[in-house]
Scaffold this motif. Structure first.
Motif, PDB file in Angstrom:
ATOM      1  N   GLU A 140       0.808  -1.218   0.000  1.00 17.03           N
ATOM      2  CA  GLU A 140       0.000   0.000   0.000  1.00 17.03           C
ATOM      3  C   GLU A 140       0.838   1.263   0.000  1.00 17.03           C
ATOM      4  OE1 GLU A 140      -3.651   2.051   2.609  1.00 17.03           O
ATOM      5  OE2 GLU A 140      -3.006  -0.019   3.011  1.00 17.03           O
ATOM      6  N   PHE A 141       1.953   1.254   0.722  1.00 11.46           N
ATOM      7  CA  PHE A 141       2.701   2.495   0.923  1.00 11.46           C
ATOM      8  C   PHE A 141       4.078   2.497   0.256  1.00 11.46           C
ATOM      9  CE2 PHE A 141      -0.255   2.202   4.524  1.00 11.46           C
ATOM     10  CZ  PHE A 141      -0.917   3.410   4.375  1.00 11.46           C
ATOM     11  N   GLY A 142       4.482   1.390  -0.312  1.00  7.68           N
ATOM     12  CA  GLY A 142       5.702   1.341  -1.103  1.00  7.68           C
ATOM     13  C   GLY A 142       6.943   1.801  -0.369  1.00  7.68           C
ATOM     14  N   GLN A 143       7.681   2.714  -1.003  1.00  5.49           N
ATOM     15  CA  GLN A 143       8.988   3.140  -0.514  1.00  5.49           C
ATOM     16  C   GLN A 143       8.920   4.000   0.748  1.00  5.49           C
ATOM     17  OE1 GLN A 143      12.198   2.250  -2.275  1.00  5.49           O
ATOM     18  NE2 GLN A 143      10.602   0.729  -2.639  1.00  5.49           N
ATOM     19  N   ARG A 144       7.728   4.371   1.175  1.00  8.31           N
ATOM     20  CA  ARG A 144       7.638   5.160   2.424  1.00  8.31           C
ATOM     21  C   ARG A 144       7.828   4.283   3.659  1.00  8.31           C
ATOM     22  NH1 ARG A 144       3.295   7.692   3.953  1.00  8.31           N
ATOM     23  NH2 ARG A 144       1.769   7.202   2.350  1.00  8.31           N
ATOM     24  N   LEU A 145       7.821   2.962   3.489  1.00  2.00           N
ATOM     25  CA  LEU A 145       8.103   2.040   4.588  1.00  2.00           C
ATOM     26  C   LEU A 145       9.475   1.422   4.383  1.00  2.00           C
ATOM     27  CD1 LEU A 145       7.238   0.317   7.094  1.00  2.00           C
ATOM     28  CD2 LEU A 145       6.388  -1.387   5.432  1.00  2.00           C
ATOM     29  N   MET A 175      15.437 -11.485   5.997  1.00  2.00           N
ATOM     30  CA  MET A 175      15.777 -10.572   4.907  1.00  2.00           C
ATOM     31  C   MET A 175      15.312 -11.122   3.559  1.00  2.00           C
ATOM     32  SD  MET A 175      19.597  -9.358   6.119  1.00  2.00           S
ATOM     33  CE  MET A 175      19.786  -8.098   4.851  1.00  2.00           C
ATOM     34  N   GLN A 176      15.389 -12.414   3.390  1.00  2.00           N
ATOM     35  CA  GLN A 176      14.910 -13.019   2.149  1.00  2.00           C
ATOM     36  C   GLN A 176      13.400 -12.849   2.010  1.00  2.00           C
ATOM     37  OE1 GLN A 176      16.650 -16.846   2.925  1.00  2.00           O
ATOM     38  NE2 GLN A 176      18.433 -16.459   1.615  1.00  2.00           N
ATOM     39  N   PHE A 177      12.690 -12.966   3.121  1.00  2.00           N
ATOM     40  CA  PHE A 177      11.256 -12.691   3.083  1.00  2.00           C
ATOM     41  C   PHE A 177      10.988 -11.248   2.663  1.00  2.00           C
ATOM     42  CE2 PHE A 177       8.116 -10.352   5.626  1.00  2.00           C
ATOM     43  CZ  PHE A 177       6.959 -10.740   4.944  1.00  2.00           C
ATOM     44  N   LEU A 178      11.693 -10.296   3.269  1.00  2.00           N
ATOM     45  CA  LEU A 178      11.493  -8.884   2.943  1.00  2.00           C
ATOM     46  C   LEU A 178      11.816  -8.614   1.480  1.00  2.00           C
ATOM     47  CD1 LEU A 178      13.027  -7.251   6.157  1.00  2.00           C
ATOM     48  CD2 LEU A 178      10.603  -7.455   5.585  1.00  2.00           C
ATOM     49  N   ARG A 179      12.894  -9.202   0.987  1.00  2.00           N
ATOM     50  CA  ARG A 179      13.252  -9.059  -0.422  1.00  2.00           C
ATOM     51  C   ARG A 179      12.121  -9.543  -1.322  1.00  2.00           C
ATOM     52  NH1 ARG A 179      17.223 -13.536  -1.928  1.00  2.00           N
ATOM     53  NH2 ARG A 179      15.225 -14.622  -1.760  1.00  2.00           N
ATOM     54  N   ASP A 180      11.610 -10.736  -1.032  1.00  2.00           N
ATOM     55  CA  ASP A 180      10.588 -11.328  -1.889  1.00  2.00           C
ATOM     56  C   ASP A 180       9.241 -10.624  -1.760  1.00  2.00           C
ATOM     57  OD1 ASP A 180      12.549 -13.108  -2.615  1.00  2.00           O
ATOM     58  OD2 ASP A 180      11.819 -14.732  -1.329  1.00  2.00           O
ATOM     59  N   ALA A 181       9.019  -9.972  -0.616  1.00  2.00           N
ATOM     60  CA  ALA A 181       7.768  -9.237  -0.406  1.00  2.00           C
ATOM     61  C   ALA A 181       7.831  -7.824  -0.962  1.00  2.00           C
ATOM     62  CB  ALA A 181       7.438  -9.194   1.092  1.00  2.00           C
ATOM     63  N   GLY A 182       8.988  -7.430  -1.484  1.00  2.00           N
ATOM     64  CA  GLY A 182       9.128  -6.095  -2.057  1.00  2.00           C
ATOM     65  C   GLY A 182       9.215  -4.994  -1.026  1.00  2.00           C
ATOM     66  N   VAL A 183       9.689  -5.316   0.177  1.00  2.00           N
ATOM     67  CA  VAL A 183       9.807  -4.329   1.250  1.00  2.00           C
ATOM     68  C   VAL A 183      11.157  -3.623   1.138  1.00  2.00           C
ATOM     69  CG1 VAL A 183       9.797  -3.955   3.748  1.00  2.00           C
ATOM     70  CG2 VAL A 183       8.376  -5.763   2.741  1.00  2.00           C
ATOM     71  N   ARG A 184      11.138  -2.297   1.197  1.00  2.00           N
ATOM     72  CA  ARG A 184      12.400  -1.540   1.170  1.00  2.00           C
ATOM     73  C   ARG A 184      13.204  -1.879   2.420  1.00  2.00           C
ATOM     74  NH1 ARG A 184      14.651   3.640   2.585  1.00  2.00           N
ATOM     75  NH2 ARG A 184      16.089   4.319   0.956  1.00  2.00           N
ATOM     76  N   MET A 185      14.467  -2.220   2.227  1.00  2.00           N
ATOM     77  CA  MET A 185      15.289  -2.739   3.306  1.00  2.00           C
ATOM     78  C   MET A 185      16.643  -2.041   3.323  1.00  2.00           C
ATOM     79  SD  MET A 185      16.203  -6.806   3.978  1.00  2.00           S
ATOM     80  CE  MET A 185      16.273  -7.051   2.208  1.00  2.00           C
TER      81      MET A 185
END
Length: 317
Positions: A140-145, A175-185
């Motif tokens: 929903e919020f993309g790169q703001r998170l 971290m692999q989960f975050l990568r695959d979920a498209g979460v900015r890390m």
């Protein structure tokens, strides 16, 4: 009361809020540009690190869970005080231990703020409800998170020396989960491993390439290398003359742009602190409101000198 460790290392120093041990005027920092408001979600953590500045652990509840309603109250105060805040940060402890972390993050994101959550990306974040919530917020919020993951070193051996056997593997899974979920890390590491900054950043770059993480090892905002906050080491006191000597300006120091909200065990309401690094120092408690927190901060602690002024580090994104 000052910590005994740094009293021993810095005998006679950091005793008077306004004056150094040599009788010189102590430097202070005004809240000139409040860009970040931090919330400590509680000191409980799923692990106990060897050198945790806030002493987080599975049993330390000195700072209790803050609630989403309390966070919303401070978000209202930001608007009322017209602070130019762009970022809301959540730290701990481990923020994903707090059952209301997703609600708190959404409250800030709904108001247009960028949100930064510091995490070890281990079991608390990897619970099903948390994974689903993080994925939904990112969609929903993309790169703001942004989730900043603690990776103390780019090798398993040194990371695990700090955080316990098997920690590196579990963090890598998160971290692999975050990568695959498209979460900015992004990543936070430590600069205490007898390697140069260039060597450290090269090591992180190789780690990112190996696992397909879209993180820039050379960008100091994406790969933050924090100096060790060792209170047993002697450090100089910062006087008003130091700004010119060091070629720095008070606006460059973290307390010029941020404050942190905590809730102490047994307290009815949260309070605002001058700094994320000094949760247990009463001198740096500024009151219950953001209005009270607009006062200047006198640099009367070794962390002020070593971490912020001399080390040039910042907790913000």
């Amino acid at each position: 009361m000052k910590d005994q460790a740094y009293q021993t290392a810095n005998i006679g120093k950091f005793q008077d809020r306004f004056v150094t041990a040599k009788g010189e005027e102590r430097a202070s920092v005004a809240l000139s540009n409040p860009e970040t408001l931090w919330f400590n979600t509680g000191t409980l953590c799923n692990i106990e690190c060897a050198n945790c500045y806030i002493l987080s652990s599975p049993t330390n509840d000195a700072l209790v869970y803050i609630t989403a309603d309390e966070v919303r109250g401070y978000l209202d105060q930001i608007a009322a005080r017209r602070w130019p805040v762009r970022e809301i940060g959540f730290t701990g402890g481990e923020p994903f231990m707090n059952p209301q972390i997703l609600d708190m993050a959404r409250a800030a994101l709904d108001l247009g703020y960028e949100v930064l959550i510091l995490t070890n990306a281990m079991r608390p974040m990897m619970r099903k409800r948390m994974r689903e919530g993080v994925r939904a917020l990112a969609a929903e919020f993309g790169q703001r998170l942004t989730l900043r993951v603690s990776v103390d070193h780019h090798t398993a051996a040194l990371h695990d020396a700090e955080r316990g056997a098997g920690s590196f593997a579990r963090t890598l899974q998160g971290m692999q989960f975050l990568r695959d979920a498209g979460v900015r890390m992004t990543v936070a590491g430590r600069s205490v491993w007898n390697e140069s900054e260039a060597e450290a950043r090269a090591g992180y770059a190789a780690f990112y390439r190996q696992h397909g993480f879209n993180i820039d090892a050379q960008d100091h905002g994406q790969t933050v290398l924090f100096p060790e906050m060792d209170v047993t080491v002697e450090v100089p006191e910062i006087t008003t003359a130091c700004w010119d000597i060091l070629g720095k300006h008070p606006d460059q120091v973290m307390c010029a742009s941020s404050r942190m909200v905590v809730k102490r065990k047994g307290a009815d309401r949260p309070v605002v602190l001058a700094c994320t690094l000094l949760p247990y120092s009463p001198e740096f408690e500024m009151g219950e409101t953001l209005e009270q927190a607009e006062a200047s901060v006198h640099l009367n602690h070794p962390h002020c000198a070593k971490f912020c002024v001399l080390g040039g580090a910042s907790c913000s994104a």
